[in-house]
Design a protein around this motif. Structure first.
Motif, PDB file in Angstrom:
ATOM      1  N   ASN A   1       0.829  -1.208   0.000  1.00 52.27           N
ATOM      2  CA  ASN A   1       0.000   0.000   0.000  1.00 52.27           C
ATOM      3  C   ASN A   1       0.864   1.260   0.000  1.00 52.27           C
ATOM      4  N   ALA A   2       1.933   1.253   0.801  1.00 50.82           N
ATOM      5  CA  ALA A   2       2.799   2.432   0.870  1.00 50.82           C
ATOM      6  C   ALA A   2       3.437   2.716  -0.486  1.00 50.82           C
ATOM      7  N   MET A   3       3.946   1.672  -1.154  1.00 51.49           N
ATOM      8  CA  MET A   3       4.558   1.861  -2.470  1.00 51.49           C
ATOM      9  C   MET A   3       3.523   2.337  -3.485  1.00 51.49           C
ATOM     10  N   LYS A   4       2.323   1.796  -3.393  1.00 50.91           N
ATOM     11  CA  LYS A   4       1.283   2.117  -4.362  1.00 50.91           C
ATOM     12  C   LYS A   4       0.833   3.566  -4.239  1.00 50.91           C
ATOM     13  N   PHE A   5       0.633   4.041  -2.997  1.00 50.39           N
ATOM     14  CA  PHE A   5       0.094   5.392  -2.814  1.00 50.39           C
ATOM     15  C   PHE A   5       1.188   6.469  -2.781  1.00 50.39           C
ATOM     16  N   THR A   6       2.446   6.051  -2.883  1.00 48.95           N
ATOM     17  CA  THR A   6       3.545   7.029  -2.873  1.00 48.95           C
ATOM     18  C   THR A   6       4.150   7.221  -4.265  1.00 48.95           C
ATOM     19  N   SER A   7       3.768   6.359  -5.186  1.00 51.75           N
ATOM     20  CA  SER A   7       4.434   6.365  -6.503  1.00 51.75           C
ATOM     21  C   SER A   7       4.262   7.680  -7.251  1.00 51.75           C
ATOM     22  N   ASN A   8       3.166   8.410  -7.012  1.00 53.72           N
ATOM     23  CA  ASN A   8       2.912   9.662  -7.731  1.00 53.72           C
ATOM     24  C   ASN A   8       3.046  10.892  -6.840  1.00 53.72           C
ATOM     25  N   ALA A   9       3.569  10.725  -5.636  1.00 54.09           N
ATOM     26  CA  ALA A   9       3.694  11.853  -4.706  1.00 54.09           C
ATOM     27  C   ALA A   9       4.899  12.709  -5.077  1.00 54.09           C
ATOM     28  N   PRO A  10       4.858  14.006  -4.761  1.00 52.08           N
ATOM     29  CA  PRO A  10       6.016  14.873  -5.073  1.00 52.08           C
ATOM     30  C   PRO A  10       7.266  14.402  -4.342  1.00 52.08           C
ATOM     31  N   THR A  11       7.106  14.104  -3.065  1.00 48.62           N
ATOM     32  CA  THR A  11       8.221  13.570  -2.272  1.00 48.62           C
ATOM     33  C   THR A  11       7.942  12.109  -2.012  1.00 48.62           C
ATOM     34  N   ARG A  12       8.903  11.256  -2.384  1.00 49.05           N
ATOM     35  CA  ARG A  12       8.632   9.823  -2.333  1.00 49.05           C
ATOM     36  C   ARG A  12       9.610   9.152  -1.358  1.00 49.05           C
ATOM     37  N   HIS A  13       9.063   8.711  -0.250  1.00 47.45           N
ATOM     38  CA  HIS A  13       9.864   7.922   0.667  1.00 47.45           C
ATOM     39  C   HIS A  13       8.946   7.004   1.488  1.00 47.45           C
ATOM     40  N   VAL A  14       9.475   5.842   1.814  1.00 49.22           N
ATOM     41  CA  VAL A  14       8.800   4.857   2.671  1.00 49.22           C
ATOM     42  C   VAL A  14       9.802   4.454   3.740  1.00 49.22           C
ATOM     43  N   ARG A  15       9.456   4.718   5.002  1.00 48.16           N
ATOM     44  CA  ARG A  15      10.368   4.440   6.103  1.00 48.16           C
ATOM     45  C   ARG A  15       9.747   3.380   7.020  1.00 48.16           C
ATOM     46  N   VAL A  16      10.532   2.351   7.235  1.00 43.47           N
ATOM     47  CA  VAL A  16      10.088   1.248   8.104  1.00 43.47           C
ATOM     48  C   VAL A  16      10.888   1.306   9.398  1.00 43.47           C
ATOM     49  N   LYS A  17      10.186   1.222  10.548  1.00 43.48           N
ATOM     50  CA  LYS A  17      10.839   1.226  11.853  1.00 43.48           C
ATOM     51  C   LYS A  17      10.488  -0.057  12.578  1.00 43.48           C
ATOM     52  N   LEU A  18      11.499  -0.651  13.193  1.00 46.64           N
ATOM     53  CA  LEU A  18      11.327  -1.928  13.886  1.00 46.64           C
ATOM     54  C   LEU A  18      11.978  -1.830  15.256  1.00 46.64           C
ATOM     55  N   SER A  19      11.220  -2.218  16.316  1.00 48.52           N
ATOM     56  CA  SER A  19      11.768  -2.182  17.682  1.00 48.52           C
ATOM     57  C   SER A  19      11.134  -3.294  18.506  1.00 48.52           C
ATOM     58  N   LEU A  20      11.754  -3.595  19.648  1.00 44.22           N
ATOM     59  CA  LEU A  20      11.283  -4.667  20.527  1.00 44.22           C
ATOM     60  C   LEU A  20      11.230  -4.136  21.963  1.00 44.22           C
ATOM     61  N   GLU A  21      10.102  -4.326  22.600  1.00 46.58           N
ATOM     62  CA  GLU A  21       9.898  -3.832  23.969  1.00 46.58           C
ATOM     63  C   GLU A  21       9.720  -5.008  24.918  1.00 46.58           C
ATOM     64  N   ARG A  22      10.379  -4.895  26.078  1.00 44.43           N
ATOM     65  CA  ARG A  22      10.233  -5.906  27.124  1.00 44.43           C
ATOM     66  C   ARG A  22       9.528  -5.263  28.322  1.00 44.43           C
ATOM     67  N   PRO A  23       8.223  -5.502  28.501  1.00 43.42           N
ATOM     68  CA  PRO A  23       7.500  -4.882  29.631  1.00 43.42           C
ATOM     69  C   PRO A  23       8.117  -5.216  30.977  1.00 43.42           C
ATOM     70  N   GLU A  24       8.600  -6.453  31.143  1.00 45.69           N
ATOM     71  CA  GLU A  24       9.246  -6.866  32.385  1.00 45.69           C
ATOM     72  C   GLU A  24      10.657  -7.323  32.051  1.00 45.69           C
TER      73      GLU A  24
END
Length: 739
Positions: A522-545
């Motif tokens: 979806n991100a690639m599809k809806f960004t292909s015609n945008a003036p500024t084109r970037h897709v940034r993926v963030k990945l993290s892991l949380e340990r509640p305890e």
């Protein structure tokens, strides 16, 4: 004797008496009074009487005495004695008739309290007077003392039998006369008081009885016309009263049939306990031991009952209510009220039967709907499978055409033929269009198939150890070429929890990858015609305890595309929902990707949301629950994919092109057979075709059998096995081959 009597008049009366015996009696009486005072010449009769009268207690109430005697001397004598008493009024008459007239004249007011009467008198004697007095109810309490010269027991008995209260024989002493008069006055007064109290009590009881009679009459009228049955029993349950409605409800013909405890025989045995417990209580039981009884009982109506005719009916119900009858703190009986609830029970039974029928119908409909849904799912699965087979053929043949086109390009370049070069460009464009359409159709087919399995509850999680960073990089590599072609900046940021040493977690890597692919698509599809084109993926892991191995994997995909309004975001995760009505034409898609993504995330115990604004891009974020594993405790080394796939790939030997190895292709689709065979033959493999699992098993067995001693067995090095095939499926065939 004459010297001792000062009253000369009285003495003269005695001397003039026509009856010497009477004079003798008076003289004798006088001698008795003064006998003890023979030496005193000063005392007279009056003083003697006064002394005697004052020696006895006198009532302060005025009393009226009536003296009846035909002898005037006797009347004067007795009157003189009686009048010496205080508060005594004495009337004297000559015969019984005068006495009766006097009494009747004064019966309502100033009636005499005592009658002293001679027996032998003219006109009406003493016995007749007593008879008249005793015959009148108003005078029945009037005391009468008979004064008679007739001595002896017979005379006294005759007088008492005639109705006299006392009998005094002449001559009598003044003290005895006064004593007896005083006693009978008091007895008469007591008798009057008692009579008055008796009459008052009688009147009171009469009034009470009248009220009770009226109350009972009202009660009986009410019970007769009452729509409910009413009975009155004693403490042991014996019938005292029952109205007709009670007999009718219990199916009893008459009171004889209901007498004693017969009224209980129509109540079924399982309901008798409450009545037995109530009637078996000791009489001394406290009132609190008899609570209000309310019980629905089932009756067994006998044939010929007044309410049910000649048929026996065991489906008759009555509501029985009871309370004890309390009198002066004691239980004296019980009141039972019976209401016929047969119709209500029938309605309840019909309602329950209707509910049960409705539930049965609803269950049947639900079962039919489930069966229909299952059939639909099977139909969808079959259609998707049938659609995917030709799509795979189209995609594979497009790849073959692309390979052939490139071979022709080499020839055209060598020949420097412009027309051939122009044809190559046209062929490449056509092949790209075919591949694009097929890929788009394959995505929709896979989404529909996943949706069908999701709704059927066939989607299960398969948690395996994997490296989330390596898996995300593998997913991003799929979109690397597209990002380069569309000039989109595709970037991955590793956040806290994953930015140091490699971390291995336990979760379903395949489902996570599906969600990542959907969001990146979806991100690639809806960004292909945008003036500024970037897709940034963030990945993290949380340990509640920190001390626990539980963790939460956070993933976000941010793009600089067209963005969405709040209204569009509200329906974003619904089935077949798209941003706007024209999005399927501008950007293509089935509207199932985000719905499936949310379903997968929810299944993995996480959540997904979106932040977006028009022309400012969108950010999709989701979390899933996972467990952190110790890499040193894993049996297999981790790669970019799951351990199962990695270990499986390790078992597959690496072959180069034109190796001449034997490969068995098992597929019931001829297009797939030809495509695979062409691809593999081009690489130098020797291919054998089987149309179903049974043929594959037979070919596999035959490959291990040597036909001659000079030709060794030629087993297959690799098998491509379809799963769903006629005759024998792929799973069964693999199991046979393994055996």
């Amino acid at each position: 004797c004459e010297a001792r009597i000062n009253d000369e008049a009285t003495m003269a009366m005695i001397k003039r008496s026509a009856h010497p015996s009477v004079a003798q009696l008076f003289i004798k009486e006088t001698d008795q009074w003064v006998g003890s005072q023979g030496d005193s010449d000063e005392e007279d009769v009056s003083s003697g009487v006064d002394d005697m009268s004052l020696s006895e207690p006198m009532s302060s109430k005025t009393s009226t005495l009536l003296l009846v005697d035909d002898n005037p001397d006797m009347r004067k004598y007795v009157t003189a004695i009686l009048r010496q008493q205080k508060n005594w009024i004495v009337h004297a008459v000559e015969d019984g008739q005068q006495a009766l007239d006097f009494i009747l004249d004064h019966v309502e007011e100033d009636a005499p309290d005592l009658v002293l009467s001679d027996i032998m008198m003219p006109v009406m004697n003493g016995f007749e007077l007593i008879a008249k007095i005793r015959a009148d109810e108003r005078l029945s309490h009037l005391p009468v003392i008979l004064l008679s010269g007739r001595a002896g027991e017979d005379g006294k008995v005759e007088g008492l039998n005639a109705g006299a209260d006392d009998y005094l024989v002449k001559p009598f002493g003044a003290r005895e006369l006064l004593a007896r008069a005083r006693v009978h006055l008091e007895l008469g007064r007591l008798r009057k008081d008692l009579e008055r109290k008796v009459q008052a009590r009688t009147q009171e009881l009469k009034s009470v009885n009248e009220e009770l009679f009226k109350s009972e009459a009202r009660y009986r009228v009410l019970s007769v016309f009452s729509p409910v049955g009413i009975i009155h029993t004693d403490t042991r349950g014996q019938l005292v009263y029952a109205n007709d409605q009670f007999l009718k409800i219990l199916g009893l013909r008459d009171m004889d049939e209901a007498s004693r405890d017969g009224w209980r025989r129509t109540i079924l045995a399982e309901y008798q306990g409450a009545f037995t417990e109530r009637f078996d209580m000791p009489a001394s039981s406290p009132i609190d031991s008899y609570p209000h009884l309310m019980l629905e009982v089932q009756l067994s109506i006998l044939a010929g009952s007044p309410s049910h005719g000649d048929t026996t009916d065991d489906n008759v119900w009555a509501l029985m209510q009871s309370d004890p009858i309390v009198h002066e703190g004691f239980i004296t009986g019980h009141i039972f009220v019976a209401t016929d609830i047969t119709e209500r029970k029938r309605i309840q039974r019909e309602r329950i039967e209707a509910i049960q029928a409705a539930e049965a119908l609803q269950f049947k409909r639900a079962r039919d709907a489930e069966m229909h849904r299952h059939q639909q799912e099977q139909f969808v699965d079959m259609i998707c499978h049938e659609i995917r087979n030709p799509l795979n053929g189209i995609i594979n043949n497009a790849d073959l055409l692309r390979t052939s086109a490139r071979d022709r390009l080499v020839i055209a370049t060598q020949l420097q033929s412009n027309p051939l070069l122009k044809l190559h460009e046209d062929d490449e464009e056509a092949i790209d269009a075919i591949n694009l359409c097929a890929q788009h159709q394959l995505v929709i087919t896979n989404d529909v198939l996943l949706l069908s399995k999701l709704e059927a509850g066939l989607i299960t999680l398969s948690n395996v150890p994997f490296d989330p960073v390596a898996t995300m990089r593998s997913v991003l590599s799929i979109f690397a070429a597209e990002a380069k072609n569309k000039a989109i900046d595709l970037d991955l940021t590793i956040g806290p929890g994953l930015d140091k040493d490699p971390v291995i977690i336990l979760a379903d890597s395949n489902r996570i990858s599906q969600v990542d692919i959907n969001l990146l698509s979806n991100a690639m599809k809806f960004t292909s015609n945008a003036p500024t084109r970037h897709v940034r993926v963030k990945l993290s892991l949380e340990r509640p305890e920190p001390s626990s191995d539980d963790a939460i994997l956070h993933t976000s995909v941010e793009d600089s595309g067209v963005g969405m309004t709040e209204e569009e975001q509200a329906n974003l995760f619904k089935r077949f929902s798209q941003v706007n009505t024209n999005s399927h034409q501008r950007y293509e898609g089935s509207g199932l990707g985000l719905f499936l993504s949310k379903s997968f995330v929810t299944l993995m115990g996480g959540s997904i949301d979106v932040r977006s604004a028009p022309q400012k891009g969108s950010t999709f974020s989701f979390t899933i629950k996972a467990k952190i594993l110790d890499p040193t405790q894993l049996e297999a080394p981790m790669g970019d994919s799951s351990p199962q796939l990695g270990s499986a790939m390790q078992r597959v030997p690496s072959y180069g092109s034109g190796s001449g190895k034997r490969i068995l292709i098992v597929d019931d689709n001829s297009v797939n057979q030809r495509v695979l065979q062409r691809h593999l033959t081009t690489e130098g493999y020797i291919c054998t075709i089987a149309c179903n699992g049974r043929e594959a098993v037979q070919l596999f067995e035959a490959a291990y059998q040597s036909t001659t001693s000079l030709s060794p067995p030629q087993p297959f090095d690799f098998v491509f096995m379809d799963i769903e095939m006629p005759v024998m499926g792929g799973l069964e065939a693999v199991q046979r081959i393994r055996e």
